[in-house]
Design an enzyme around this catalytic site. Structure first.
Site, PDB file in Angstrom:
ATOM      1  N   ARG A 168       0.834  -1.224   0.000  1.00 51.70           N
ATOM      2  CA  ARG A 168       0.000   0.000   0.000  1.00 51.70           C
ATOM      3  C   ARG A 168       0.862   1.265   0.000  1.00 51.70           C
ATOM      4  NH1 ARG A 168      -2.460  -3.782  -0.890  1.00 51.70           N
ATOM      5  NH2 ARG A 168      -4.306  -4.581   0.164  1.00 51.70           N
ATOM      6  N   SER A 244     -10.290   1.852   3.817  1.00 53.79           N
ATOM      7  CA  SER A 244      -9.480   1.506   4.999  1.00 53.79           C
ATOM      8  C   SER A 244      -8.739   2.747   5.473  1.00 53.79           C
ATOM      9  CB  SER A 244      -8.462   0.431   4.646  1.00 53.79           C
ATOM     10  OG  SER A 244      -9.099  -0.652   4.057  1.00 53.79           O
ATOM     11  N   GLU A 350      -3.601   4.907   6.074  1.00 56.82           N
ATOM     12  CA  GLU A 350      -3.543   4.602   4.647  1.00 56.82           C
ATOM     13  C   GLU A 350      -3.754   5.828   3.762  1.00 56.82           C
ATOM     14  OE1 GLU A 350      -5.184   0.546   2.939  1.00 56.82           O
ATOM     15  OE2 GLU A 350      -6.155   2.244   2.014  1.00 56.82           O
TER      16      GLU A 350
HETATM   17  P1  NAP Z   1     -10.900  -9.649   5.557  1.00 55.84           P
HETATM   18  O1  NAP Z   1     -11.340 -10.868   4.850  1.00 55.84           O
HETATM   19  O2  NAP Z   1     -11.670  -9.178   6.730  1.00 55.84           O
HETATM   20  O3  NAP Z   1      -9.381  -9.802   5.979  1.00 55.84           O
HETATM   21  C1  NAP Z   1      -8.707  -8.820   6.754  1.00 55.84           C
HETATM   22  C2  NAP Z   1      -7.316  -8.628   6.172  1.00 55.84           C
HETATM   23  O4  NAP Z   1      -6.669  -9.863   6.092  1.00 55.84           O
HETATM   24  C3  NAP Z   1      -7.401  -8.072   4.769  1.00 55.84           C
HETATM   25  O5  NAP Z   1      -7.165  -6.697   4.818  1.00 55.84           O
HETATM   26  C4  NAP Z   1      -6.368  -8.871   3.989  1.00 55.84           C
HETATM   27  O6  NAP Z   1      -5.171  -8.127   3.715  1.00 55.84           O
HETATM   28  C5  NAP Z   1      -5.958  -9.985   4.902  1.00 55.84           C
HETATM   29  N1  NAP Z   1      -6.257 -11.274   4.254  1.00 55.84           N
HETATM   30  C6  NAP Z   1      -7.423 -11.932   4.241  1.00 55.84           C
HETATM   31  N2  NAP Z   1      -7.277 -13.109   3.583  1.00 55.84           N
HETATM   32  C7  NAP Z   1      -5.996 -13.171   3.172  1.00 55.84           C
HETATM   33  C8  NAP Z   1      -5.234 -14.104   2.431  1.00 55.84           C
HETATM   34  N3  NAP Z   1      -5.748 -15.260   2.004  1.00 55.84           N
HETATM   35  N4  NAP Z   1      -3.939 -13.819   2.158  1.00 55.84           N
HETATM   36  C9  NAP Z   1      -3.388 -12.683   2.588  1.00 55.84           C
HETATM   37  N5  NAP Z   1      -4.057 -11.738   3.276  1.00 55.84           N
HETATM   38  C10 NAP Z   1      -5.340 -11.979   3.590  1.00 55.84           C
HETATM   39  O7  NAP Z   1     -10.736  -8.548   4.456  1.00 55.84           O
HETATM   40  P2  NAP Z   1     -11.522  -7.210   4.181  1.00 55.84           P
HETATM   41  O8  NAP Z   1     -11.095  -6.177   5.122  1.00 55.84           O
HETATM   42  O9  NAP Z   1     -12.989  -7.476   4.017  1.00 55.84           O
HETATM   43  O10 NAP Z   1     -10.959  -6.825   2.779  1.00 55.84           O
HETATM   44  C11 NAP Z   1     -11.022  -7.718   1.678  1.00 55.84           C
HETATM   45  C12 NAP Z   1     -10.062  -7.206   0.629  1.00 55.84           C
HETATM   46  O11 NAP Z   1     -10.484  -5.941   0.111  1.00 55.84           O
HETATM   47  C13 NAP Z   1      -8.683  -7.019   1.193  1.00 55.84           C
HETATM   48  O12 NAP Z   1      -7.743  -7.430   0.238  1.00 55.84           O
HETATM   49  C14 NAP Z   1      -8.614  -5.532   1.433  1.00 55.84           C
HETATM   50  O13 NAP Z   1      -7.315  -5.012   1.317  1.00 55.84           O
HETATM   51  C15 NAP Z   1      -9.476  -4.994   0.335  1.00 55.84           C
HETATM   52  N6  NAP Z   1     -10.020  -3.693   0.716  1.00 55.84           N
HETATM   53  C16 NAP Z   1      -9.266  -2.580   0.619  1.00 55.84           C
HETATM   54  C17 NAP Z   1      -9.777  -1.357   0.999  1.00 55.84           C
HETATM   55  C18 NAP Z   1      -8.988  -0.089   0.941  1.00 55.84           C
HETATM   56  O14 NAP Z   1      -9.533   0.964   1.255  1.00 55.84           O
HETATM   57  N7  NAP Z   1      -7.730  -0.132   0.604  1.00 55.84           N
HETATM   58  C19 NAP Z   1     -11.046  -1.258   1.477  1.00 55.84           C
HETATM   59  C20 NAP Z   1     -11.775  -2.420   1.574  1.00 55.84           C
HETATM   60  C21 NAP Z   1     -11.253  -3.626   1.209  1.00 55.84           C
HETATM   61  P3  NAP Z   1      -4.947  -7.191   2.433  1.00 55.84           P
HETATM   62  O15 NAP Z   1      -5.656  -5.927   2.783  1.00 55.84           O
HETATM   63  O16 NAP Z   1      -3.467  -7.034   2.382  1.00 55.84           O
HETATM   64  O17 NAP Z   1      -5.508  -7.870   1.251  1.00 55.84           O
END
Ligand code: NAP
Length: 367
Positions: A168, A244, A350
């Protein structure tokens, strides 16, 4: 060639930001191509003004006092597609809406960015943040970034290694005033398979036979994001956010073990294996920041005046309307301090901050 640019004065920035917070820009100009961008840089140099580039405003926190310089709004549009050997090069001007680009790539059966469906904001901004979701990040498919160098006022083409991509983060994020991104090119796989690595996504397709198409994966991701208010949709009570607000911390295995032991002792989890840790690279792991925030007592829907936590995702801080940026910053600092005190982890924000005299989250680092 001389390009006329229409610079306006005292423009409120809140309508340009998904948070709907912040003061005014002393000067504001929209640019449609590199020539106008260079003119805007020259104009600001003549007036000795600071300059910032505004994309979609979906990852930006603007100070209540606004920005005492020139805000350049990127409006450059255009998409080109070109087959190059085994891959297809998809190039988008910086001002193209990111999700429309993803939709286009999926329609053209080009794999590589389908998991980044539903992310708000503009194409150019995705490289600043090295945007990632559901197992893909833009750095995996970026092949070229065209920029205008603020110092030389010329276009330059950067290769991925020069972009300093990290989790990020990127060179652009660390050096926000040196270059403006004009276009980004991605190398995508024609008829390639969708990336399916995240358990939540895999489970969507478990009962179905065969590999899901790019379109099915896109639709599943949009549904998942909608269920967490992570699409920018009018009418969603959680829409005023930057997605996020904090990054997932990257820790050594030793640090992570300490935290999981502590969490078991405090009955936050039953066994150490329950802690939401994911392998990041050799020796390091990624811990869910949302989990840390909830474990620190800030549950979904927590409200503090006009700001709070999204009712659908603990990592998104939301503005409920009628608030100020200072309220949001105070709340972010409260979360940061509490997580630091309990777990010894300082959450890294972020979004990008604009118009602050000092790093607004620095206060909580001193404690
Ligand atoms: P989640 O399933 O609640 O998981 C929480 C965190 O764990 C995520 O942020 C993700 O990291 C990590 N994660 C989950 N499964 C993983 C795997 N198999 N391998 C590696 N890392 C894993 O996730 P969530 O918060 O609902 O988000 C789902 C995805 O959408 C994530 O990739 C998240 O980054 C993305 N997202 C990004 C934003 C943003 O504003 N940047 C907002 C919403 C969602 P990572 O974040 O590194 O993937």
């Amino acid at each position: 060639m001389h390009n006329d640019i229409a610079v306006r004065e005292d423009i409120p920035l809140a309508p340009y930001c998904s948070l709907e917070l912040g003061g005014t820009a002393r000067f504001f100009v929209s640019v449609n191509d590199s020539a106008e961008l260079i003119e805007a840089f020259k104009w600001a140099d003549r007036k000795r003004l600071r300059v910032v580039i505004l994309g979609g405003g979906t990852n930006l926190v603007v100070a209540d006092q606004g920005f005492d310089g020139l805000v350049i709004k990127m409006e450059m549009k255009g998409v080109t597609i070109k087959r190059q050997g085994s891959y297809t090069k998809l190039t988008a001007s910086a001002g193209e809406a990111w999700d429309r680009l993803v939709e286009f790539s999926v329609r053209e059966k080009l794999a590589g960015i389908e998991c980044l469906s539903g992310i708000p904001g503009l194409a150019g901004s995705t490289v600043v943040q090295n945007v990632g979701a559901y197992g893909q990040e833009v750095s995996q498919s970026v092949v070229e970034v065209v920029v205008v160098d603020r110092r030389t006022r010329r276009e330059r083409t950067l290769q991925p290694l020069e972009c300093g991509f990290d989790y990020r983060a990127s060179w652009f994020k660390k050096n926000p005033h040196s270059m403006a991104i004009v276009s980004v090119s991605f190398a995508l796989r024609p008829d390639g398979a969708a990336t399916l690595t995240y358990p939540e996504l895999i489970s969507e397709f478990r009962a179905k036979s065969g590999l899901p198409s790019l379109l099915h994966v896109r639709e599943a991701i949009i549904d998942l994001r909608r269920s967490k208010s992570m699409l920018y949709e009018i009418g969603d009570e959680n829409r005023r956010s930057v997605g996020s607000f904090f990054c997932n911390p990257i820790l050594s295995r030793q640090e992570a073990r300490k935290i999981s032991r502590f969490a078991v002792e405090r009955s936050l989890i039953r066994t150490e294996e329950e802690i939401p840790l994911y392998s990041y690279d050799q020796g390091r792991v990624k811990l869910s920041a949302a989990w840390l925030i909830e474990a620190a007592g800030f549950s979904k829907g927590y409200r503090d005046g006009n700001v709070g936590i999204s009712s659908r995702h603990a990592l998104a801080l939301v503005h409920h309307g009628g608030g100020t940026t200072s309220e949001l910053i105070d709340f972010a600092n409260l979360i940061r301090r509490t997580v630091k005190r309990l777990f010894g982890i300082l959450l890294r924000p972020e979004p990008t901050f604009l118009g602050f005299a000092h790093d607004p989250l620095v206060e909580s680092e001193a404690e």
